[in-house]
Design a protein around this motif. Sequence first.
Motif, PDB file in Angstrom:
ATOM      1  N   PHE A 110       0.826  -1.219   0.000  1.00 53.94           N
ATOM      2  CA  PHE A 110       0.000   0.000   0.000  1.00 53.94           C
ATOM      3  C   PHE A 110       0.858   1.266   0.000  1.00 53.94           C
ATOM      4  CE2 PHE A 110      -3.267  -3.049   1.428  1.00 53.94           C
ATOM      5  CZ  PHE A 110      -4.215  -2.768   0.446  1.00 53.94           C
ATOM      6  N   ALA A 111       1.994   1.239   0.685  1.00 49.41           N
ATOM      7  CA  ALA A 111       2.857   2.426   0.720  1.00 49.41           C
ATOM      8  C   ALA A 111       3.333   2.790  -0.682  1.00 49.41           C
ATOM      9  CB  ALA A 111       4.047   2.182   1.635  1.00 49.41           C
ATOM     10  N   ALA A 112       3.539   1.780  -1.524  1.00 48.16           N
ATOM     11  CA  ALA A 112       4.018   2.053  -2.875  1.00 48.16           C
ATOM     12  C   ALA A 112       2.885   1.958  -3.908  1.00 48.16           C
ATOM     13  CB  ALA A 112       5.147   1.096  -3.237  1.00 48.16           C
ATOM     14  N   ASN A 113       1.656   1.765  -3.437  1.00 46.94           N
ATOM     15  CA  ASN A 113       0.487   1.670  -4.336  1.00 46.94           C
ATOM     16  C   ASN A 113       0.749   0.694  -5.488  1.00 46.94           C
ATOM     17  OD1 ASN A 113      -2.128   2.358  -5.200  1.00 46.94           O
ATOM     18  ND2 ASN A 113      -1.351   3.921  -6.598  1.00 46.94           N
ATOM     19  N   VAL A 114       1.166  -0.497  -5.148  1.00 43.80           N
ATOM     20  CA  VAL A 114       1.578  -1.483  -6.156  1.00 43.80           C
ATOM     21  C   VAL A 114       0.354  -2.136  -6.797  1.00 43.80           C
ATOM     22  CG1 VAL A 114       2.915  -3.577  -6.556  1.00 43.80           C
ATOM     23  CG2 VAL A 114       3.675  -1.939  -4.841  1.00 43.80           C
ATOM     24  N   SER A 115       0.168  -1.901  -8.073  1.00 39.53           N
ATOM     25  CA  SER A 115      -1.057  -2.351  -8.738  1.00 39.53           C
ATOM     26  C   SER A 115      -0.729  -3.025 -10.067  1.00 39.53           C
ATOM     27  CB  SER A 115      -1.957  -1.146  -8.998  1.00 39.53           C
ATOM     28  OG  SER A 115      -2.003  -0.316  -7.856  1.00 39.53           O
ATOM     29  N   GLY A 116      -1.286  -4.190 -10.295  1.00 39.85           N
ATOM     30  CA  GLY A 116      -0.960  -4.991 -11.484  1.00 39.85           C
ATOM     31  C   GLY A 116      -2.004  -4.888 -12.590  1.00 39.85           C
ATOM     32  N   PRO A 117      -2.001  -5.888 -13.509  1.00 38.38           N
ATOM     33  CA  PRO A 117      -2.828  -5.810 -14.717  1.00 38.38           C
ATOM     34  C   PRO A 117      -4.316  -5.514 -14.474  1.00 38.38           C
ATOM     35  CG  PRO A 117      -1.327  -7.656 -14.865  1.00 38.38           C
ATOM     36  CD  PRO A 117      -1.165  -7.088 -13.482  1.00 38.38           C
ATOM     37  N   ARG A 118      -4.896  -6.070 -13.397  1.00 42.24           N
ATOM     38  CA  ARG A 118      -6.340  -5.906 -13.205  1.00 42.24           C
ATOM     39  C   ARG A 118      -6.733  -4.463 -12.863  1.00 42.24           C
ATOM     40  NH1 ARG A 118      -7.084  -9.478  -9.648  1.00 42.24           N
ATOM     41  NH2 ARG A 118      -7.358 -11.398 -10.809  1.00 42.24           N
ATOM     42  N   ARG A 119      -5.727  -3.615 -12.661  1.00 36.24           N
ATOM     43  CA  ARG A 119      -6.039  -2.221 -12.321  1.00 36.24           C
ATOM     44  C   ARG A 119      -6.986  -1.563 -13.333  1.00 36.24           C
ATOM     45  NH1 ARG A 119      -2.048   2.928 -11.026  1.00 36.24           N
ATOM     46  NH2 ARG A 119      -3.753   4.327 -10.577  1.00 36.24           N
ATOM     47  N   ILE A 120      -6.906  -1.976 -14.594  1.00 35.90           N
ATOM     48  CA  ILE A 120      -7.747  -1.298 -15.592  1.00 35.90           C
ATOM     49  C   ILE A 120      -9.238  -1.486 -15.328  1.00 35.90           C
ATOM     50  CG2 ILE A 120      -6.068  -1.131 -17.480  1.00 35.90           C
ATOM     51  CD1 ILE A 120      -7.368  -3.623 -18.715  1.00 35.90           C
ATOM     52  N   ILE A 121      -9.609  -2.531 -14.591  1.00 35.67           N
ATOM     53  CA  ILE A 121     -11.040  -2.618 -14.250  1.00 35.67           C
ATOM     54  C   ILE A 121     -11.289  -2.573 -12.740  1.00 35.67           C
ATOM     55  CG2 ILE A 121     -11.846  -3.804 -16.346  1.00 35.67           C
ATOM     56  CD1 ILE A 121     -12.080  -6.314 -14.426  1.00 35.67           C
ATOM     57  N   ALA A 122     -10.284  -2.929 -11.928  1.00 35.28           N
ATOM     58  CA  ALA A 122     -10.541  -3.048 -10.485  1.00 35.28           C
ATOM     59  C   ALA A 122      -9.941  -1.900  -9.675  1.00 35.28           C
ATOM     60  CB  ALA A 122      -9.996  -4.388  -9.983  1.00 35.28           C
ATOM     61  N   GLY A 123      -9.208  -0.993 -10.336  1.00 34.29           N
ATOM     62  CA  GLY A 123      -8.595   0.121  -9.608  1.00 34.29           C
ATOM     63  C   GLY A 123      -7.239  -0.245  -9.035  1.00 34.29           C
ATOM     64  N   ALA A 124      -6.590   0.762  -8.459  1.00 32.02           N
ATOM     65  CA  ALA A 124      -5.253   0.595  -7.903  1.00 32.02           C
ATOM     66  C   ALA A 124      -5.342   0.095  -6.466  1.00 32.02           C
ATOM     67  CB  ALA A 124      -4.519   1.927  -7.951  1.00 32.02           C
ATOM     68  N   ALA A 125      -4.190  -0.194  -5.859  1.00 31.52           N
ATOM     69  CA  ALA A 125      -4.168  -0.614  -4.453  1.00 31.52           C
ATOM     70  C   ALA A 125      -4.901   0.406  -3.592  1.00 31.52           C
ATOM     71  CB  ALA A 125      -2.711  -0.766  -3.992  1.00 31.52           C
ATOM     72  N   ARG A 126      -4.660   1.686  -3.861  1.00 36.64           N
ATOM     73  CA  ARG A 126      -5.288   2.709  -2.994  1.00 36.64           C
ATOM     74  C   ARG A 126      -6.820   2.667  -3.052  1.00 36.64           C
ATOM     75  NH1 ARG A 126      -3.243   6.475  -6.644  1.00 36.64           N
ATOM     76  NH2 ARG A 126      -1.544   7.057  -5.267  1.00 36.64           N
ATOM     77  N   ASP A 127      -7.362   2.172  -4.151  1.00 33.54           N
ATOM     78  CA  ASP A 127      -8.825   2.087  -4.254  1.00 33.54           C
ATOM     79  C   ASP A 127      -9.395   0.956  -3.402  1.00 33.54           C
ATOM     80  OD1 ASP A 127      -9.029   4.222  -6.194  1.00 33.54           O
ATOM     81  OD2 ASP A 127      -8.059   2.840  -7.575  1.00 33.54           O
ATOM     82  N   SER A 128      -8.557  -0.004  -3.019  1.00 29.20           N
ATOM     83  CA  SER A 128      -9.011  -1.089  -2.146  1.00 29.20           C
ATOM     84  C   SER A 128      -8.789  -0.758  -0.674  1.00 29.20           C
ATOM     85  CB  SER A 128      -8.227  -2.381  -2.441  1.00 29.20           C
ATOM     86  OG  SER A 128      -8.672  -2.972  -3.618  1.00 29.20           O
ATOM     87  N   LEU A 129      -7.991   0.269  -0.421  1.00 27.81           N
ATOM     88  CA  LEU A 129      -7.613   0.584   0.959  1.00 27.81           C
ATOM     89  C   LEU A 129      -8.736   1.362   1.643  1.00 27.81           C
ATOM     90  CD1 LEU A 129      -5.208   0.281   2.912  1.00 27.81           C
ATOM     91  CD2 LEU A 129      -4.378   2.501   2.116  1.00 27.81           C
ATOM     92  N   LEU A 130      -9.209   0.809   2.766  1.00 25.84           N
ATOM     93  CA  LEU A 130     -10.345   1.442   3.463  1.00 25.84           C
ATOM     94  C   LEU A 130      -9.906   2.187   4.717  1.00 25.84           C
ATOM     95  CD1 LEU A 130     -12.793  -1.598   3.314  1.00 25.84           C
ATOM     96  CD2 LEU A 130     -12.900   0.461   1.915  1.00 25.84           C
ATOM     97  N   GLY A 131      -8.861   1.703   5.365  1.00 29.12           N
ATOM     98  CA  GLY A 131      -8.442   2.335   6.616  1.00 29.12           C
ATOM     99  C   GLY A 131      -6.967   2.095   6.887  1.00 29.12           C
ATOM    100  N   VAL A 132      -6.363   3.002   7.638  1.00 28.37           N
ATOM    101  CA  VAL A 132      -4.956   2.827   8.023  1.00 28.37           C
ATOM    102  C   VAL A 132      -4.757   3.271   9.459  1.00 28.37           C
ATOM    103  CG1 VAL A 132      -3.882   3.138   5.747  1.00 28.37           C
ATOM    104  CG2 VAL A 132      -4.382   5.147   7.119  1.00 28.37           C
ATOM    105  N   ARG A 133      -3.750   2.714  10.094  1.00 27.69           N
ATOM    106  CA  ARG A 133      -3.204   3.264  11.328  1.00 27.69           C
ATOM    107  C   ARG A 133      -1.737   3.529  11.027  1.00 27.69           C
ATOM    108  NH1 ARG A 133      -6.190   2.087  16.238  1.00 27.69           N
ATOM    109  NH2 ARG A 133      -4.254   2.484  17.351  1.00 27.69           N
ATOM    110  N   PHE A 134      -1.252   4.677  11.447  1.00 26.72           N
ATOM    111  CA  PHE A 134       0.154   4.981  11.196  1.00 26.72           C
ATOM    112  C   PHE A 134       0.688   5.926  12.256  1.00 26.72           C
ATOM    113  CE2 PHE A 134      -2.259   8.227   8.948  1.00 26.72           C
ATOM    114  CZ  PHE A 134      -1.537   9.405   9.121  1.00 26.72           C
ATOM    115  N   VAL A 135       2.018   6.008  12.309  1.00 24.52           N
ATOM    116  CA  VAL A 135       2.681   6.934  13.222  1.00 24.52           C
ATOM    117  C   VAL A 135       3.167   8.089  12.366  1.00 24.52           C
ATOM    118  CG1 VAL A 135       4.588   7.241  14.842  1.00 24.52           C
ATOM    119  CG2 VAL A 135       3.402   5.027  14.698  1.00 24.52           C
TER     120      VAL A 135
END
Length: 399
Positions: A110-135
């Motif tokens: 998620f930090a690098a938003n790594v997204s493969g071939p299915r991105r063209i219909i399913a979106g990028a990693a960030r589109d699947s990300l719903l929540g985070v906890r971070f410092v």
Amino acid sequence: MIDLMPTSEEQAAAIVRAHQEMNRPLAICGGDTRSGFGNAVAAEDRLRSTRLSGIVAYNPGEMVMTARSGTPLAEVESALSESSQMLAFEPMDHRPIMARSGEPTIGGVFAANVSGPRRIIAGAARDSLLGVRFVNGKGEIIKAGGRVMKNVTGLDLVKLIAGSYGTLGFLTEVTFRVPPRPKTERTLLLSGLNDAEAANAMAAAMALPVEVSGAAHLPLTVTWKFLAGKLPEGEATVLRIEGLAGSVDVRIEKLAAAMSVFAAVTRLDEPESRRLWREIREVLPYADGTARPVWRVSVAPGTGHQLVAALRLEAGVDAFYDWQGGLVWMRMEAGPEGELVRRYIKALGGGHATLIRATGQARAATAAFHPEPEAVAMLSQRVKEKFDPAGIFNPGKMG
Ligand SMILES: Cc1cc2nc3c(=O)[nH]c(=O)nc-3n(C[C@H](O)[C@H](O)[C@H](O)COP(=O)(O)OP(=O)(O)OC[C@H]3O[C@@H](n4cnc5c(N)ncnc54)[C@H](O)[C@@H]3O)c2cc1C
């Protein structure tokens, strides 16, 4: 380099607070399989998520998973596979092209938003990300978004963190969507199209109501590297269809009928199809054990081949295309030619070129990330100051 490996979020926060007080920068790292990205980081200590590991919550019925950031991607994928679910954005494994060992982590994805071939219909990693906890850089623990899909609280913060390469915060936990995995897949292969013809064929395929979930073009210089050299002769333009077996059969026949006006078509069954898309995702042709520069260029789908054609007049370039031609993987014969690459991207209407692989020397002389327009750069700077006022996270990485 000293590795600091907290076992809890509180410990991570204490480390960050101490480093902020000492004004001592921290390189942020997960499994160290993608940390070669970006510009060199000037830090002596490294904050690693490796011991913040484990799936925190997973109820397949909710189609949501929460995991600590250092959880190995393999552990996440194996748990999902048992429940016939998946990461829709199909993250690539960077180890082959970067010649790295180590264990990719879900936080790094998620930090690098790594997204493969299915991105063209399913979106990028960030589109699947719903929540985070971070410092954050002040050592404060921040929670944004959540497990409930309809909860939009803090969603912008979530989107901001995805793709920030550890420059805004140290991720401790991520919550993401996990949709059902397609039961099967097949691939239609068109033979002998040049780059421009392939772009037309892929655009036509994407416009059909058959839900193509992968559209790539493999020119002659790379086809022999896929499926251990077993692809049919000639250039290969490949289109993937996924879903229930019956529906896949019907849709692939519809697609074949429409595509036969462009080229001779062949069908790949599930095992070859799976292997081929994994090899495309992993950029197999350039996993060549060299340090020759590799660019990942993201442009409008119709312009990728024009970019490559223009560059070829001035530099040695090998390339292949994913995302309907909008994602261009380019290996340069000599230096990175960063100025040239970015000048042509601008001339063709804009996009992003990220230097993924290069020698230390080439990296030092080339901005790894695409320069931002002035207004965006100012905004980025203000965001960075808000999250990390002392500038201790990954200094220099994004410019
Ligand atoms: C289906 C599709 C259609 C497209 N159509 C077009 C089009 O018509 N025209 C066009 O010009 N482009 C188009 N693009 C490309 C698009 O504009 C961007 O280039 C692309 O979305 C950038 O995402 P990415 O996957 O390359 O990388 P991302 O990880 O999303 O990031 C892109 C770049 O942004 C920077 N970045 C990321 N996070 C941060 C941060 N926190 N702080 C500072 N910088 C950051 C980095 O330089 C990074 O390389 C299209 C892309 C897709 C997927």
